[in-house]
Motif scaffolding. Structure first.
Motif, PDB file in Angstrom:
ATOM      1  N   LYS A  54      21.473 -20.452  -1.308  1.00 11.95           N
ATOM      2  CA  LYS A  54      21.205 -19.066  -0.941  1.00 11.95           C
ATOM      3  C   LYS A  54      19.725 -18.902  -0.640  1.00 11.95           C
ATOM      4  O   LYS A  54      18.865 -19.389  -1.363  1.00 11.95           O
ATOM      5  N   GLU A  55      19.437 -18.182   0.466  1.00 13.53           N
ATOM      6  CA  GLU A  55      18.047 -17.949   0.807  1.00 13.53           C
ATOM      7  C   GLU A  55      17.352 -17.165  -0.306  1.00 13.53           C
ATOM      8  O   GLU A  55      17.935 -16.288  -0.930  1.00 13.53           O
TER       9      GLU A  55
ATOM     10  N   ASP B  74      16.130 -14.046  11.348  1.00 13.31           N
ATOM     11  CA  ASP B  74      17.208 -13.070  11.241  1.00 13.31           C
ATOM     12  C   ASP B  74      17.389 -12.336  12.566  1.00 13.31           C
ATOM     13  O   ASP B  74      18.472 -11.883  12.903  1.00 13.31           O
TER      14      ASP B  74
ATOM     15  N   ARG C   7      12.491 -20.171  -0.634  1.00 16.15           N
ATOM     16  CA  ARG C   7      11.733 -19.673   0.507  1.00 16.15           C
ATOM     17  C   ARG C   7      11.578 -18.166   0.392  1.00 16.15           C
ATOM     18  O   ARG C   7      12.546 -17.456   0.142  1.00 16.15           O
TER      19      ARG C   7
ATOM     20  N   PRO D  29      19.010 -25.629   5.878  1.00 20.54           N
ATOM     21  CA  PRO D  29      18.320 -24.706   4.973  1.00 20.54           C
ATOM     22  C   PRO D  29      19.240 -23.715   4.279  1.00 20.54           C
ATOM     23  O   PRO D  29      18.828 -23.048   3.337  1.00 20.54           O
ATOM     24  N   TYR D  30      20.505 -23.619   4.719  1.00 15.86           N
ATOM     25  CA  TYR D  30      21.413 -22.632   4.125  1.00 15.86           C
ATOM     26  C   TYR D  30      22.421 -23.267   3.173  1.00 15.86           C
ATOM     27  O   TYR D  30      23.435 -22.665   2.838  1.00 15.86           O
TER      28      TYR D  30
ATOM     29  N   ARG E  70      22.283 -12.068   6.915  1.00 18.08           N
ATOM     30  CA  ARG E  70      21.608 -12.708   5.772  1.00 18.08           C
ATOM     31  C   ARG E  70      22.505 -13.700   5.049  1.00 18.08           C
ATOM     32  O   ARG E  70      22.016 -14.652   4.434  1.00 18.08           O
TER      33      ARG E  70
ATOM     34  N   GLY F 129      14.908 -19.808  10.050  1.00 10.11           N
ATOM     35  CA  GLY F 129      15.127 -18.631   9.223  1.00 10.11           C
ATOM     36  C   GLY F 129      15.125 -17.320   9.964  1.00 10.11           C
ATOM     37  O   GLY F 129      15.108 -16.249   9.345  1.00 10.11           O
TER      38      GLY F 129
ATOM     39  N   ILE G 287      11.622 -14.498   1.148  1.00 12.26           N
ATOM     40  CA  ILE G 287      12.318 -13.633   2.092  1.00 12.26           C
ATOM     41  C   ILE G 287      11.999 -12.184   1.756  1.00 12.26           C
ATOM     42  O   ILE G 287      11.672 -11.842   0.625  1.00 12.26           O
TER      43      ILE G 287
ATOM     44  N   ARG H  18      24.698 -15.747   6.507  1.00 11.52           N
ATOM     45  CA  ARG H  18      24.770 -16.952   7.355  1.00 11.52           C
ATOM     46  C   ARG H  18      26.134 -17.650   7.312  1.00 11.52           C
ATOM     47  O   ARG H  18      26.209 -18.872   7.077  1.00 11.52           O
TER      48      ARG H  18
END
Length: 520
Positions: A271-272, A419, A276, A267-268, A488, A417, A278, A490
């Protein structure tokens, strides 16, 4: 195969580019170690050539094939002394002309096998390609041997794949770098303990082109304890290991592969926030409470906490009926009232007999819960899952009971996801704080652990926050967006090699069903 085997780990500082001199030194140390009775002798990463190369062009005069000049010379010694040798070489594939940072296992009959480093460090990526194959395990007269190299240990997956292939020994050539000379790394100890096998680490202690190697060559037991070590200088660590003490099979039985499919995701890659939802980075207060009777003490403790924000998350240890003598439904209702009254989010777990469930309560009355993934009940489910909840200040993942004892749990939450990883612990004592710190670090997560004992509770955020006060009923930290920026971004999770990890998430029962279907 004998249970008792003498092994040797060589702490040796090769000279960069001095191939012939390095080979002579390696040969001398093999002779010495073998004459002392060592049946497995492990040398550092890139021991033949030195390590810090600037480019493919610079290292090109020193790469060699496998089999090749180095393996031919060392095979003669392995045959003469009836021993096995693991040594790091810069390998060139003669068919493709691709370069690899490799480790070679040599035995009395010659080259047993080769492993190409799959998780590259900064210096490797300037000239070497990542290995593309799953972690091999080689059957020998002294046991089943796997090899990993340096950065591979920073991720739990490679050593876990070796364990799933029933490795007895993990030979670990490394050029581990740091700020000084140190004992064997706790990361190596964790990898041994996670998988229940012996970890034979060979490192350097000198410097090369500005890189400081940490030393700490050692032999680590299946329980993660250092048996023998050499912190600084050149030398050889000898140790007698007992393969009957391996705990691999016992540890692997704890796993629940049905719940690990998230580990295979990437998923990374982007960039988040691209696809998705956030939350915007904001300050929040994180609190871990330590108490044998957490609910009874909760309101008093909350009133004494110097909250700095309206974003508040409080983590409680496991609540048991043996302690409260009240049904679990009443406990949830009590906590929901406290959550609403004080405008706090509460995470906890409740044990009722052999059943353990965890939950996160929000001030608006929302309750999210799941059962312990590594329990008999969850293993019988078609799709057991870990719990991650979106709160106003971040994604929060919850671990309870035995889930907190396996690296797969932390990685699955990170891929969902999370954190912030919160751990609601009971009294089992199987998971130590140093282990949780490493799991949090390698999953780019804030971690809050709450246990009945204050000595087992913790708040952790990389090197910025390590809050452990054994005399305190609670640990409290206000986390700013600046402090959580690394989480954030990652950095560790972005470097995973997801395409190699299929065996981590394979459910053995599915394989048996497929085989049964094929024979019908």
């Amino acid at each position: 195969m004998a249970d008792l085997i003498k092994v040797a780990a060589v702490q040796f500082d090769p000279k960069i580019g001095e191939i012939e001199e390095n080979r002579r030194t390696i040969a001398e140390k093999i002779v010495y170690a073998a004459e002392e009775g060592a049946k497995l002798i492990v040398f550092p990463e890139m021991a033949v050539s030195g390590y810090v190369w600037e480019s493919r062009k610079e290292i090109s005069p020193y790469v060699e094939s496998v089999p090749g000049e180095t393996t031919n010379r060392l095979s003669a010694l392995a045959a003469k002394y009836g021993c096995y040798v693991v040594v790091g070489v810069p390998e060139v594939d003669p068919t493709t002309n691709v370069y690899y940072n490799s480790a070679v296992l040599i035995g009395p009959q010659g080259v047993v096998g080769c492993y190409r480093k799959t998780h590259l460090f900064a210096a490797d990526a300037r000239w070497a390609r990542e290995g593309k194959e799953e972690i091999p395990v080689f059957e020998t007269e002294i046991g089943r041997i796997a090899m990993l190299i340096c950065m591979d240990a920073m991720y739990f997956e490679p050593s876990r794949m070796a364990a799933l292939k029933k490795a007895d020994i993990l030979a670990f050539p490394t050029n581990w770098v740091g700020k000084g000379i140190n004992p064997p790394s706790k990361t190596w100890r964790l990898r041994a303990k996670e998988n229940g096998f012996y970890w034979i680490a060979s490192n350097r202690s000198g410097t090369e082109r500005g890189a400081q190697f940490t030393g700490g060559t050692g032999v680590i037991s299946p329980s993660g304890e250092v048996i023998d070590e050499l912190v600084s200088g050149e030398g050889i660590v000898f140790s007698e290991i007992d393969l009957s003490l391996n705990q691999t099979e016992k540890l692997l039985k704890m796993r629940n592969p049905k719940a690990y499919q998230d580990i295979l995701l990437n998923p990374y890659l982007w960039k988040e926030g691209e696809t998705r939802l956030i939350t915007d980075p904001v300050e929040f207060d994180l609190v871990s409470i330590s108490a044998q009777h957490p609910i009874e003490h909760l309101q008093y403790i909350i009133r004494t906490i110097p909250f700095n924000t309206l974003n508040r998350l409080v983590v409680l240890p496991e609540i048991t009926q043996e302690i409260t003598n009240r049904p679990s439904k009443n406990e949830r209702e009590t906590l929901m009232k406290i959550s609403a009254k004080y405008n706090i989010h509460i995470a906890a777990s409740i044990r009722k007999g052999s059943n353990l469930s965890g939950f996160i309560i929000q001030p608006d009355g929302t309750l999210s819960e799941n059962i312990e993934v590594h329990s008999d009940g969850s293993k019988n489910l078609d799709e057991p899952h870990f719990l991650t909840v979106i709160l106003p200040f971040g994604r929060v993942g919850l671990l309870i009971g035995g889930d907190a004892q396996l690296p797969e749990s932390y990685r699955a939450l990170a891929k969902q996801g999370a954190d912030i990883i919160i751990v609601s612990l009971g009294n089992d004592g199987e998971t130590e704080l140093w282990m949780q710190r490493i799991w949090a670090f390698e999953n780019d997560a804030v971690l809050a652990a709450a246990a009945h004992s204050a000595e087992q509770s913790m708040l952790f955020l990389h090197s910025q926050v390590t809050n452990e006060e054994s005399n305190s009923a609670f640990l409290h930290q206000t986390l700013t967006p600046e402090m959580t920026n690394k989480v954030r971004n990652r950095p560790f999770l972005r470097r995973l090699n997801h395409h190699l990890y299929d065996s981590i998430a394979i459910d053995p029962s599915h394989i048996l069903l497929e085989k049964a279907g094929a024979t019908q």
